[in-house]
Design a protein around this motif. Sequence first.
Motif, PDB file in Angstrom:
ATOM      1  N   ARG A 227       0.839  -1.203   0.000  1.00  0.00           N
ATOM      2  CA  ARG A 227       0.000   0.000   0.000  1.00  0.00           C
ATOM      3  C   ARG A 227       0.878   1.259   0.000  1.00  0.00           C
ATOM      4  O   ARG A 227       0.610   2.222  -0.727  1.00  0.00           O
TER       5      ARG A 227
ATOM      6  N   MET B   3     -10.073   1.330  -9.869  1.00  0.00           N
ATOM      7  CA  MET B   3      -9.274   0.401  -9.058  1.00  0.00           C
ATOM      8  C   MET B   3      -7.976   1.053  -8.576  1.00  0.00           C
ATOM      9  O   MET B   3      -7.398   0.652  -7.583  1.00  0.00           O
ATOM     10  N   GLY B   4      -7.517   2.065  -9.287  1.00  0.00           N
ATOM     11  CA  GLY B   4      -6.327   2.792  -8.849  1.00  0.00           C
ATOM     12  C   GLY B   4      -6.545   3.539  -7.538  1.00  0.00           C
ATOM     13  O   GLY B   4      -5.581   3.936  -6.882  1.00  0.00           O
TER      14      GLY B   4
ATOM     15  N   VAL C 111      -8.473   2.260  -4.953  1.00  0.00           N
ATOM     16  CA  VAL C 111      -8.927   1.364  -3.878  1.00  0.00           C
ATOM     17  C   VAL C 111      -7.975   1.355  -2.676  1.00  0.00           C
ATOM     18  O   VAL C 111      -8.414   1.372  -1.527  1.00  0.00           O
ATOM     19  N   SER C 112      -6.656   1.384  -2.932  1.00  0.00           N
ATOM     20  CA  SER C 112      -5.727   1.313  -1.791  1.00  0.00           C
ATOM     21  C   SER C 112      -5.805   2.566  -0.927  1.00  0.00           C
ATOM     22  O   SER C 112      -5.314   2.583   0.189  1.00  0.00           O
TER      23      SER C 112
ATOM     24  N   LEU D  63      -8.684   3.915  -0.041  1.00  0.00           N
ATOM     25  CA  LEU D  63      -9.965   3.928   0.666  1.00  0.00           C
ATOM     26  C   LEU D  63      -9.840   3.246   2.014  1.00  0.00           C
ATOM     27  O   LEU D  63      -9.039   2.333   2.182  1.00  0.00           O
ATOM     28  N   GLY D  64     -10.659   3.673   2.974  1.00  0.00           N
ATOM     29  CA  GLY D  64     -10.730   2.980   4.254  1.00  0.00           C
ATOM     30  C   GLY D  64     -11.316   1.589   4.044  1.00  0.00           C
ATOM     31  O   GLY D  64     -11.921   1.311   3.006  1.00  0.00           O
ATOM     32  N   PHE D  65     -11.141   0.720   5.059  1.00  0.00           N
ATOM     33  CA  PHE D  65     -11.536  -0.685   4.912  1.00  0.00           C
ATOM     34  C   PHE D  65     -13.015  -0.835   4.549  1.00  0.00           C
ATOM     35  O   PHE D  65     -13.383  -1.664   3.733  1.00  0.00           O
ATOM     36  N   PHE D  66     -13.864  -0.011   5.164  1.00  0.00           N
ATOM     37  CA  PHE D  66     -15.302  -0.152   4.918  1.00  0.00           C
ATOM     38  C   PHE D  66     -15.823   0.834   3.870  1.00  0.00           C
ATOM     39  O   PHE D  66     -17.009   0.855   3.575  1.00  0.00           O
ATOM     40  N   ALA D  67     -14.929   1.666   3.320  1.00  0.00           N
ATOM     41  CA  ALA D  67     -15.393   2.757   2.454  1.00  0.00           C
ATOM     42  C   ALA D  67     -15.524   2.316   1.001  1.00  0.00           C
ATOM     43  O   ALA D  67     -14.776   1.468   0.521  1.00  0.00           O
TER      44      ALA D  67
ATOM     45  N   PRO E 111     -15.674   3.892  -3.101  1.00  0.00           N
ATOM     46  CA  PRO E 111     -15.158   5.075  -3.781  1.00  0.00           C
ATOM     47  C   PRO E 111     -16.174   6.228  -3.714  1.00  0.00           C
ATOM     48  O   PRO E 111     -17.377   6.012  -3.892  1.00  0.00           O
TER      49      PRO E 111
END
Lengths: 339, 263
Positions: free
Chosen positions: B76, B103-104, B106-107, B109-113, B115
């Motif tokens: 990450r 997809m670029g 995604v890293s 974002l928070g675990f539950f979030a 986009p």
Amino acid sequence: MKNIKPISWIIGSTVLLLVVATLSLLWGQYPITLETLIGYLQFKVLGGVGNDTYTLLDNIILQIRLPRVLLAILIGSALATSGAAFQAMFVNPLVSPGILGVLAGASFGAAMGMLISEQWYVVQLLAFAFGFVAVGVAVLIGTMVTNSRSTVMLVLGGVISSALFTSLLSIIKYLADPYSTLPAIVYWLMGSLTMADLHGVLLISIPMLVSVIGMIVLGKYFDLMSLGDEEAKALGINVTMIRLGAIILATLASSLSVVMAGIIGWIGLIIPHIIRMAVGPSHRLLMPLSAIVGGAFLLLADTISRLAFTVEVPIGILTSLIGIPVFIIVLKNARAAWN
Amino acid sequence: MELKPIITVNDLHFSYPKRPVLEGIDFTLRRGEVVSLLGPNGCGKSTLIRLILKLINAKRGEIWLNDKTLHRYSHREIAEHIAYIPQYHNVPFNYSVLEMVIMGRVSKLGFFAAPSARDYTIAHEALERVGIADLAARPFGQLSGGQKQMVLLARALTQGVDTFIMDEPVSGLDYGNQIRLLELIVSLSTQGYTFLKTTHYPDHALLVSSRVAVMNHGKIIADGTPEEVITPDMIHDVYGIEADLIVHDTHTRCLPIFNKGTL
């Protein structure tokens, strides 16, 4: 259809699930009208003057139909989300939840339980435990053969583990009393929701919901996992942890489904395909929709199996009989969706 | 003034079982450079890139990313500094172009979030920058190779980093798309982006690079400006063919000499 907003899909499929659930509560050998059901629900929630019918409904709805409805939804959701998760993780749309041997292991565990004990909890405990043992064997073989955590080796590990536990299951069948235990094993392997009791269903609903919701949360990472390990890592996700998490959650969900209802096939394979055809492959929507539609599908199949035939058909047989033609129909379109 | 190093590779060794691949690589990528790794098949270019991205681990030597060694970074954290653009490829599920590009993000974002609207704005802007905004809703699998490569470049742009690593970016593209992609690399480099890319084409290295490192048999055998490094002798030593260098417009170009009927 892909122009419909994601939230509309979620709401629409939830309404479908609720309609099927209501019909399943109403229909049966003792038919209940919608008015009676609403009156009964008002009585249960708001209180009031009860009558003899409500005492009867306590028995029919709370003890018989509701546990079965809840169990069908839980198992359908669990199998469909496990299938969708594994299809992304193994970068293969033809993978089903049993790919790592969980179903073969749990079947063996349950059969052994029936052979050595008459206590139902022993059967359930062994089914659950051996589901995990089989997946453990698959992962061990997959990582032992090469040092890499390649998914191909993991799948081969699963094939070996499934074969091992299927052979062990045959040994149990061979040793079992052909007049009592063997028919019980064979019947149980066909899958059935008749064992549902409210207490048991509520108890397993917690781990099952945790695993289903966990897999839905992992959905956005599954999109990246389906591009292959190296690309997913380069895009910044912890591939090993996501894979481990998905394997544990899917094994938990699948093992518990076997514990409660034996082997119910095809749901984990076809539901994700049907959803993909409707909304596209993004797992952020595919995972929650698989959970809802998977639950509705199994519930519908179970309701049909209760009503359509004079003798109740084991649900595993019915899901296969429905699943095969559905799969043939979706296969043509599914090919376009995979490329 | 010496440019600040982003990636520094010291005495790097890597081998597959019974087959050494890299033997003592020393290499630096500095901010603002466009570096081409040039060399024949199997010389270790892609392996070096995979090591720099921590997709595989070295047996000996070390890689520094800014001021820390690479093993102190998670994937990450690496993705917060470097974006990787692989060769265009097929995907098993037919995501839309927008889904591929998002997809670029995604890293980040928070675990539950999920986009956010801002993430989608960034994705649309990235598609705009590489000139394929009109393809956003198209299925990725139905695009041409050139369009797919542009989508992967747009995805890298959404990561919000300024260093790009590309593995043979023009491989499989038609003639026009090869040149358009190279022009885009030059355009982005003038906007401050740093590039490290592998290539099979000395001519392309001459066109776009500020520096060229030539690899052969697991070693870097030359490292310098394109004009210093790409010579008829080097082409002969590395590829076993003859070539001429000519100056066309302001660019030095590499032309292989084609011998008819030598077999």
